[in-house]
Design a protein around this motif. Structure first.
Motif, PDB file in Angstrom:
ATOM      1  N   GLN A 257      27.533 -56.184 -10.690  1.00  0.00           N
ATOM      2  CA  GLN A 257      28.552 -55.361  -9.884  1.00  0.00           C
ATOM      3  C   GLN A 257      29.040 -53.987 -10.498  1.00  0.00           C
ATOM      4  OE1 GLN A 257      31.143 -56.587  -6.758  1.00  0.00           O
ATOM      5  NE2 GLN A 257      29.832 -58.070  -5.980  1.00  0.00           N
ATOM      6  N   ILE A 258      29.432 -54.278 -11.581  1.00  0.00           N
ATOM      7  CA  ILE A 258      29.869 -53.242 -12.634  1.00  0.00           C
ATOM      8  C   ILE A 258      28.711 -52.063 -12.868  1.00  0.00           C
ATOM      9  CG2 ILE A 258      31.072 -52.555 -14.762  1.00  0.00           C
ATOM     10  CD1 ILE A 258      32.754 -54.861 -14.479  1.00  0.00           C
ATOM     11  N   SER A 259      27.600 -52.822 -13.245  1.00  0.00           N
ATOM     12  CA  SER A 259      26.595 -52.029 -13.671  1.00  0.00           C
ATOM     13  C   SER A 259      26.099 -51.134 -12.503  1.00  0.00           C
ATOM     14  CB  SER A 259      25.458 -52.685 -14.445  1.00  0.00           C
ATOM     15  OG  SER A 259      24.985 -53.965 -13.572  1.00  0.00           O
ATOM     16  N   ASN A 260      25.887 -52.034 -11.405  1.00  0.00           N
ATOM     17  CA  ASN A 260      25.281 -51.253 -10.189  1.00  0.00           C
ATOM     18  C   ASN A 260      26.204 -50.117  -9.773  1.00  0.00           C
ATOM     19  OD1 ASN A 260      23.199 -52.923 -10.031  1.00  0.00           O
ATOM     20  ND2 ASN A 260      24.126 -54.487  -8.474  1.00  0.00           N
ATOM     21  N   TYR A 261      27.499 -50.477 -10.090  1.00  0.00           N
ATOM     22  CA  TYR A 261      28.352 -49.188  -9.396  1.00  0.00           C
ATOM     23  C   TYR A 261      28.272 -48.216 -10.220  1.00  0.00           C
ATOM     24  CZ  TYR A 261      32.481 -46.606  -8.523  1.00  0.00           C
ATOM     25  OH  TYR A 261      33.334 -45.797  -7.969  1.00  0.00           O
ATOM     26  N   VAL A 262      28.248 -48.235 -11.997  1.00  0.00           N
ATOM     27  CA  VAL A 262      28.003 -47.380 -12.538  1.00  0.00           C
ATOM     28  C   VAL A 262      26.772 -46.410 -12.613  1.00  0.00           C
ATOM     29  CG1 VAL A 262      27.983 -46.490 -15.053  1.00  0.00           C
ATOM     30  CG2 VAL A 262      29.719 -48.117 -14.268  1.00  0.00           C
ATOM     31  N   ASP A 263      25.708 -47.182 -12.515  1.00  0.00           N
ATOM     32  CA  ASP A 263      24.114 -46.620 -12.168  1.00  0.00           C
ATOM     33  C   ASP A 263      24.167 -45.692 -10.886  1.00  0.00           C
ATOM     34  OD1 ASP A 263      21.758 -46.273 -13.319  1.00  0.00           O
ATOM     35  OD2 ASP A 263      21.015 -48.017 -11.687  1.00  0.00           O
ATOM     36  N   ASP A 264      24.816 -46.480  -9.787  1.00  0.00           N
ATOM     37  CA  ASP A 264      24.746 -45.530  -8.650  1.00  0.00           C
ATOM     38  C   ASP A 264      25.494 -44.298  -8.623  1.00  0.00           C
ATOM     39  OD1 ASP A 264      23.155 -47.508  -7.554  1.00  0.00           O
ATOM     40  OD2 ASP A 264      24.924 -48.514  -6.485  1.00  0.00           O
ATOM     41  N   ASN A 265      26.516 -44.219  -9.373  1.00  0.00           N
ATOM     42  CA  ASN A 265      27.441 -43.157  -9.545  1.00  0.00           C
ATOM     43  C   ASN A 265      27.043 -42.064 -10.830  1.00  0.00           C
ATOM     44  OD1 ASN A 265      29.723 -43.038  -7.378  1.00  0.00           O
ATOM     45  ND2 ASN A 265      29.358 -45.199  -8.186  1.00  0.00           N
ATOM     46  N   LEU A 266      26.020 -42.471 -11.446  1.00  0.00           N
ATOM     47  CA  LEU A 266      25.432 -41.678 -12.850  1.00  0.00           C
ATOM     48  C   LEU A 266      24.417 -40.594 -12.456  1.00  0.00           C
ATOM     49  CD1 LEU A 266      26.737 -41.696 -15.573  1.00  0.00           C
ATOM     50  CD2 LEU A 266      24.964 -43.358 -16.272  1.00  0.00           C
ATOM     51  N   SER A 267      24.333 -39.569 -12.778  1.00  0.00           N
ATOM     52  CA  SER A 267      23.446 -38.775 -12.825  1.00  0.00           C
ATOM     53  C   SER A 267      22.153 -39.072 -13.646  1.00  0.00           C
ATOM     54  CB  SER A 267      23.656 -37.316 -13.368  1.00  0.00           C
ATOM     55  OG  SER A 267      22.479 -36.400 -13.388  1.00  0.00           O
ATOM     56  N   LYS A 268      20.895 -39.141 -13.135  1.00  0.00           N
ATOM     57  CA  LYS A 268      19.732 -39.489 -13.674  1.00  0.00           C
ATOM     58  C   LYS A 268      19.374 -38.930 -14.883  1.00  0.00           C
ATOM     59  CE  LYS A 268      19.338 -42.576 -10.308  1.00  0.00           C
ATOM     60  NZ  LYS A 268      19.800 -43.921 -10.511  1.00  0.00           N
ATOM     61  N   GLU A 269      20.012 -37.897 -15.053  1.00  0.00           N
ATOM     62  CA  GLU A 269      19.956 -36.965 -16.474  1.00  0.00           C
ATOM     63  C   GLU A 269      20.393 -37.671 -17.623  1.00  0.00           C
ATOM     64  OE1 GLU A 269      21.432 -33.116 -16.032  1.00  0.00           O
ATOM     65  OE2 GLU A 269      20.286 -32.430 -14.144  1.00  0.00           O
ATOM     66  N   TYR A 270      21.339 -38.660 -17.255  1.00  0.00           N
ATOM     67  CA  TYR A 270      22.032 -39.542 -18.302  1.00  0.00           C
ATOM     68  C   TYR A 270      21.425 -40.856 -18.541  1.00  0.00           C
ATOM     69  CZ  TYR A 270      25.389 -36.024 -17.191  1.00  0.00           C
ATOM     70  OH  TYR A 270      26.290 -34.892 -16.745  1.00  0.00           O
ATOM     71  N   VAL A 271      21.507 -41.256 -19.572  1.00  0.00           N
ATOM     72  CA  VAL A 271      20.869 -42.582 -20.061  1.00  0.00           C
ATOM     73  C   VAL A 271      22.061 -43.723 -20.008  1.00  0.00           C
ATOM     74  CG1 VAL A 271      19.793 -43.827 -21.944  1.00  0.00           C
ATOM     75  CG2 VAL A 271      19.209 -41.468 -21.513  1.00  0.00           C
ATOM     76  N   PHE A 272      21.619 -44.745 -19.261  1.00  0.00           N
ATOM     77  CA  PHE A 272      22.450 -46.015 -19.030  1.00  0.00           C
ATOM     78  C   PHE A 272      21.874 -47.344 -19.416  1.00  0.00           C
ATOM     79  CE2 PHE A 272      24.812 -48.733 -15.829  1.00  0.00           C
ATOM     80  CZ  PHE A 272      26.025 -49.045 -16.865  1.00  0.00           C
ATOM     81  N   VAL A 273      22.469 -48.013 -20.473  1.00  0.00           N
ATOM     82  CA  VAL A 273      21.528 -49.121 -20.933  1.00  0.00           C
ATOM     83  C   VAL A 273      22.884 -50.536 -21.088  1.00  0.00           C
ATOM     84  CG1 VAL A 273      19.990 -48.117 -22.105  1.00  0.00           C
ATOM     85  CG2 VAL A 273      21.887 -48.648 -23.301  1.00  0.00           C
ATOM     86  N   ARG A 274      22.264 -51.436 -20.960  1.00  0.00           N
ATOM     87  CA  ARG A 274      23.008 -52.784 -21.372  1.00  0.00           C
ATOM     88  C   ARG A 274      22.998 -52.792 -22.859  1.00  0.00           C
ATOM     89  NH1 ARG A 274      23.605 -58.947 -19.277  1.00  0.00           N
ATOM     90  NH2 ARG A 274      25.495 -59.636 -20.182  1.00  0.00           N
TER      91      ARG A 274
END
Length: 378
Positions: A257-274
């Motif tokens: 849920q945390i990762s989904n929330y951050v991913d949904d609110n993060l610009s696609k120009e940025y890189v998000f990884v576990r």
């Protein structure tokens, strides 16, 4: 008088010979110094190429272009054996000749060169001849030097330079070419590790995010489009307590849920990884650290106000799978997890070590007070 004149003349001639020898030595010394300076520039260019481009293929092509430009080589081709087949990694030769160039290991004269780990120079005597390894091309190359490449005594391929002029490499400084070859090997050795990372990139099972390795390949390619970026690492600091007090299934749901929330609110120009376990990384490409503070504060506030629990269907599935669990049935519905996060951010500059920045951030989170829940800029 004649004898004296002869002595004077001989003395002058000897003096001129000594002078010319000294001048020749100085010129040679200058040439050697100039060559050393050129070599240093090439090494620097190689290092810049490694930092400026991201993929392995781009880096090898870049260093080949540097060789052609700096040393005025007519044709230069780097062929690498990947364990299964030979591949032309970089070449300024027309692609229609690549099949021939990546089969040079099958030519007898080059087989000996590979086995003995020594260069092989081949040339023709006139324009009507062709080099022994050429099959259909008569006019392109008339002289060539073949260099087998080794990393730690392991054969990895070869580098071949060619010229359209017969005997063009007769007087070439082989020591300089050996230095160039070693520089090629050094770069290949560096990119081999990156190629390994690129090949093991995977997606995390629970979150669907890319793993840490993504940052050093495609992720870095995105980040390095900018001179300065902000790297953020955050950790779910109470995930172990959630797993212990409630269940690992609830802990997994907290992570998703945390990762989904951050991913949904993060610009696609940025890189998000576990990144690893309860640690995640956000790379704010092209954004300075003082510009992300409000966004992170908002994210932190929203996540730490979440009340996460298993729904009835998840509880029923859990009860069927683990009948021996202490908490069964509807009691699990009352188990509500409220996550706590600790953030740390730092600036990353293009061309520097991304892994060093990540290591610094991870060390900070691992050594922080277990109850610290803040946003820290280091």
């Amino acid at each position: 008088m004649i004898i004296a004149a002869i002595i004077i003349l001989v003395s002058i001639i000897i003096g001129l010979i000594v002078y010319n020898i000294r001048i020749h030595k100085k010129i040679q010394k200058f040439k050697n110094l100039n060559q050393k300076v050129t070599n240093l520039y090439v090494v620097q260019d190689f290092m810049n190429a490694i930092g400026e481009t991201s993929t392995v293929e781009e880096k090898i092509k870049k260093i080949n272009d540097i060789l052609i430009e700096r040393y005025e080589i007519k044709y230069s081709t780097i062929v690498v054996f990947d364990g299964a087949e030979y591949q032309v990694k970089a070449s300024n030769v027309d692609q229609k000749h690549w099949d021939s160039l990546k089969s040079l290991h099958e030519v007898d004269m080059f087989k000996d060169s590979i086995e003995s780990a020594t260069p092989k120079y081949v040339t023709v005597n006139n324009e009507n001849e062709r080099l022994p390894y050429q099959q259909m091309e008569f006019g392109r190359a008339k002289s060539a030097i073949f260099f087998p490449l080794y990393i730690d005594n392991v054969y990895i391929g070869y580098w071949i330079i060619e010229s359209g002029t017969p005997h063009d490499f007769d007087n070439v400084d082989t020591t300089v070419l050996e230095v160039i070859k070693q520089n090629i090997v050094s770069v290949l050795k560096t990119v081999v590790h990156q190629k390994t990372l690129e090949s093991i990139v995977r997606k995390d099972l629970f979150t669907g995010l890319y793993s840490e390795e993504y940052l050093y390949g495609e992720g870095k390619k995105i980040i390095d489009q900018y001179t300065v970026s902000t790297i953020c690492m955050f950790k779910i600091i109470n995930i172990q307590q959630i797993n212990k007090d409630y269940s690992r299934e609830l802990g997994n749901k907290v992570i998703t849920q945390i990762s989904n929330y951050v991913d949904d609110n993060l610009s696609k120009e940025y890189v998000f990884v576990r990144y690893m376990g309860p640690k995640f990384v956000i790379a704010f490409s092209g954004v300075e650290s003082n510009s992300v503070a409000d966004f992170l504060n908002d994210i932190k506030e929203k996540i730490e106000s979440m009340q996460i629990h298993l729904d009835e269907s998840e509880i029923q599935t859990l009860n069927m799978e683990v009948n021996s669990r202490k908490k069964l049935g509807n009691e699990l519905v009352k188990d509500v997890a409220i996550p706590k996060l600790n953030f740390v951010i730092s600036s990353y500059y293009k061309g520097t070590g991304l892994e060093e920045v990540l290591k610094k951030l991870e060390e900070y989170l691992d050594n922080a007070d277990p109850n610290e829940s803040d946003i820290t800029n280091i």
